[in-house]
Design an enzyme around this catalytic site. Sequence first.
Site, PDB file in Angstrom:
ATOM      1  N   PRO A  34      13.312  -1.127  11.510  1.00 44.36           N
ATOM      2  CA  PRO A  34      14.137  -1.858  10.536  1.00 44.36           C
ATOM      3  C   PRO A  34      14.104  -1.117   9.208  1.00 44.36           C
ATOM      4  O   PRO A  34      13.034  -0.732   8.742  1.00 44.36           O
ATOM      5  CB  PRO A  34      13.429  -3.217  10.416  1.00 44.36           C
ATOM      6  CG  PRO A  34      12.027  -2.980  10.856  1.00 44.36           C
ATOM      7  CD  PRO A  34      12.074  -1.840  11.840  1.00 44.36           C
ATOM      8  N   GLU A  92      15.950  -1.412   5.348  1.00 39.57           N
ATOM      9  CA  GLU A  92      16.827  -2.085   4.377  1.00 39.57           C
ATOM     10  C   GLU A  92      17.930  -1.131   3.898  1.00 39.57           C
ATOM     11  O   GLU A  92      17.646   0.020   3.549  1.00 39.57           O
ATOM     12  CB  GLU A  92      15.947  -2.533   3.196  1.00 39.57           C
ATOM     13  CG  GLU A  92      16.664  -2.982   1.944  1.00 39.57           C
ATOM     14  CD  GLU A  92      17.090  -4.432   1.993  1.00 39.57           C
ATOM     15  OE1 GLU A  92      17.290  -4.970   3.087  1.00 39.57           O
ATOM     16  OE2 GLU A  92      17.245  -5.007   0.911  1.00 39.57           O
ATOM     17  N   CYS A 100       5.800  -5.238   4.504  1.00 37.96           N
ATOM     18  CA  CYS A 100       6.587  -4.729   3.381  1.00 37.96           C
ATOM     19  C   CYS A 100       5.720  -4.579   2.117  1.00 37.96           C
ATOM     20  O   CYS A 100       5.061  -5.532   1.691  1.00 37.96           O
ATOM     21  CB  CYS A 100       7.764  -5.662   3.106  1.00 37.96           C
ATOM     22  SG  CYS A 100       8.786  -5.045   1.754  1.00 37.96           S
ATOM     23  N   LYS A 131       5.705  -6.906  12.662  1.00 33.86           N
ATOM     24  CA  LYS A 131       5.607  -5.509  12.212  1.00 33.86           C
ATOM     25  C   LYS A 131       4.664  -5.497  11.013  1.00 33.86           C
ATOM     26  O   LYS A 131       4.843  -6.259  10.062  1.00 33.86           O
ATOM     27  CB  LYS A 131       6.973  -4.957  11.831  1.00 33.86           C
ATOM     28  CG  LYS A 131       6.909  -3.500  11.387  1.00 33.86           C
ATOM     29  CD  LYS A 131       8.304  -2.895  11.330  1.00 33.86           C
ATOM     30  CE  LYS A 131       8.278  -1.464  10.847  1.00 33.86           C
ATOM     31  NZ  LYS A 131       8.035  -1.323   9.408  1.00 33.86           N
ATOM     32  N   GLY A 183       5.095   5.789  12.333  1.00 33.17           N
ATOM     33  CA  GLY A 183       4.687   6.580  11.173  1.00 33.17           C
ATOM     34  C   GLY A 183       4.762   8.073  11.381  1.00 33.17           C
ATOM     35  O   GLY A 183       4.031   8.629  12.192  1.00 33.17           O
ATOM     36  N   GLY A 219      11.500   5.661  11.927  1.00 38.17           N
ATOM     37  CA  GLY A 219      12.207   5.289  10.712  1.00 38.17           C
ATOM     38  C   GLY A 219      12.955   6.498  10.165  1.00 38.17           C
ATOM     39  O   GLY A 219      14.058   6.839  10.602  1.00 38.17           O
ATOM     40  N   ARG A 220      12.296   7.204   9.226  1.00 38.27           N
ATOM     41  CA  ARG A 220      12.973   8.285   8.515  1.00 38.27           C
ATOM     42  C   ARG A 220      13.399   9.447   9.402  1.00 38.27           C
ATOM     43  O   ARG A 220      14.282  10.222   9.026  1.00 38.27           O
ATOM     44  CB  ARG A 220      12.084   8.765   7.368  1.00 38.27           C
ATOM     45  CG  ARG A 220      11.939   7.720   6.263  1.00 38.27           C
ATOM     46  CD  ARG A 220      10.707   7.973   5.431  1.00 38.27           C
ATOM     47  NE  ARG A 220       9.509   7.939   6.263  1.00 38.27           N
ATOM     48  CZ  ARG A 220       8.313   8.383   5.894  1.00 38.27           C
ATOM     49  NH1 ARG A 220       8.159   8.897   4.707  1.00 38.27           N
ATOM     50  NH2 ARG A 220       7.284   8.305   6.711  1.00 38.27           N
TER      51      ARG A 220
HETATM   52  C1  FMN Z   1      14.878   3.030   3.404  1.00 37.03           C
HETATM   53  C2  FMN Z   1      13.811   2.272   4.130  1.00 37.03           C
HETATM   54  C3  FMN Z   1      13.927   0.890   4.288  1.00 37.03           C
HETATM   55  C4  FMN Z   1      12.947   0.167   4.982  1.00 37.03           C
HETATM   56  N1  FMN Z   1      13.134  -1.178   5.192  1.00 37.03           N
HETATM   57  C5  FMN Z   1      12.261  -1.854   6.001  1.00 37.03           C
HETATM   58  C6  FMN Z   1      12.509  -3.202   6.394  1.00 37.03           C
HETATM   59  O1  FMN Z   1      13.519  -3.816   6.032  1.00 37.03           O
HETATM   60  N2  FMN Z   1      11.577  -3.806   7.181  1.00 37.03           N
HETATM   61  C7  FMN Z   1      10.439  -3.162   7.622  1.00 37.03           C
HETATM   62  O2  FMN Z   1       9.629  -3.753   8.351  1.00 37.03           O
HETATM   63  N3  FMN Z   1      10.191  -1.887   7.270  1.00 37.03           N
HETATM   64  C8  FMN Z   1      11.071  -1.214   6.506  1.00 37.03           C
HETATM   65  N4  FMN Z   1      10.843   0.113   6.225  1.00 37.03           N
HETATM   66  C9  FMN Z   1       9.677   0.806   6.826  1.00 37.03           C
HETATM   67  C10 FMN Z   1      10.072   1.464   8.157  1.00 37.03           C
HETATM   68  O3  FMN Z   1      10.472   0.491   9.099  1.00 37.03           O
HETATM   69  C11 FMN Z   1       8.888   2.296   8.747  1.00 37.03           C
HETATM   70  O4  FMN Z   1       7.827   1.436   8.983  1.00 37.03           O
HETATM   71  C12 FMN Z   1       8.454   3.405   7.801  1.00 37.03           C
HETATM   72  O5  FMN Z   1       9.573   4.137   7.308  1.00 37.03           O
HETATM   73  C13 FMN Z   1       7.497   4.377   8.517  1.00 37.03           C
HETATM   74  O6  FMN Z   1       8.104   4.982   9.618  1.00 37.03           O
HETATM   75  P1  FMN Z   1       8.657   6.508   9.559  1.00 37.03           P
HETATM   76  O7  FMN Z   1       7.502   7.383   9.123  1.00 37.03           O
HETATM   77  O8  FMN Z   1       9.124   6.796  10.967  1.00 37.03           O
HETATM   78  O9  FMN Z   1       9.754   6.517   8.547  1.00 37.03           O
HETATM   79  C14 FMN Z   1      11.798   0.834   5.505  1.00 37.03           C
HETATM   80  C15 FMN Z   1      11.669   2.223   5.312  1.00 37.03           C
HETATM   81  C16 FMN Z   1      12.660   2.946   4.655  1.00 37.03           C
HETATM   82  C17 FMN Z   1      12.487   4.447   4.507  1.00 37.03           C
END
Ligand code: FMN
Length: 311
Positions: free
Chosen positions: A16, A18, A102, A142, A207, A230-231
């Site tokens: 997820p 935002e 969050c 989460k 992560g 995520g990213r």
């Molecule tokens: C732009 C952005 C918005 C995010 N919004 C949410 C969200 O709405 N809910 C949530 O549980 N995590 C949110 N996250 C966290 C991601 O879901 C994820 O846990 C975090 O980016 C780590 O994963 P990654 O290293 O693969 O990016 C957000 C992360 C980013 C970068």
Amino acid sequence: MNFWQNLPKPFFVLAPMEDVTDFVFREVMANNAKPDVLFTEFASADGLMSDGKNRVIRKLLYSKKQRPIVAQIWSDNPNHLYNSTKLVNELGFDGVDINMGCPDKGVIKKGAGSALIKNFALAKQIIEEVKRGAGGTAVSVKTRLGFDKVITNEWISFLLEQKIDAISIHGRIATKMSKLPADWDEIKKSVTFRDKICPNTLIIGNGDVKSYAQGLQYAKDYKVDGIMIGRGIFANPWFFENPQQTHNKDDYIQMLLEHTKLFVKTWDQKNFNIMKKFFKMYIRDFDGADLLRQKLMQCTSYEEVEKILIK
Ligand SMILES: Cc1cc2nc3c(=O)[nH]c(=O)nc-3n(C[C@H](O)[C@H](O)[C@H](O)COP(=O)(O)O)c2cc1C
């Protein structure tokens, strides 16, 4: 049986995010390189229960092709979460996920998101109310390894005792934001707790996973059931393609056009600037990409984008 149990192992989930994983982005993903599970952006349960409901409920728009899809909700108010879960159910979602990770200051100040890691009693009450609202629909959480220190042992064990269907663990604490690398050894530890406390709960690791191949390797090394990305999607919009293929400039441009067209069709009232963060995702790594992106940044409509991209 809840949908999580029917997924392949390991399965891949788009995290997820935002202002990223809105209806439009999920639809583009579902059309081009679909993950095994999609999540909505987090939706405020307080907002869903307020006069401003119509604005918040847009986050819960989805299509059949996006299924299985999980609605993520957040609040510190068990009653709002109960009623929002009932709404999520009525909308036909496959699962409901409670945000307990969050790190946003405003969310923490309310005692929601990652602040719940400091309040086991409220977290317990919230999970109970969401389960009650969910009927048989899958319930997941989460979260992170801790709030201001790693407490995997206490926190993840506590969540496992609540007998939920899945837990997505971002391998960081809340106060570290994303500065340090994710700690996958702690995620692996959670899997051993799971095996003892509640073998039916699936563990999803999250992560810093940068490629599909890395995700497969991590699932093996750290014994998780699923991998959440995520990213990584910003570096490769075809992240979830299996087998992976190479994509050329035209493929990227086509996906950007599809995304922009659907964005305008779906959200004519939404700010076009939100679309701009995606330009970098599609327009990069080829000759002239920087200049093209600079031109796109001036656009305020689909027609202008199309004029620049289709010569
Ligand atoms: C732009 C952005 C918005 C995010 N919004 C949410 C969200 O709405 N809910 C949530 O549980 N995590 C949110 N996250 C966290 C991601 O879901 C994820 O846990 C975090 O980016 C780590 O994963 P990654 O290293 O693969 O990016 C957000 C992360 C980013 C970068």
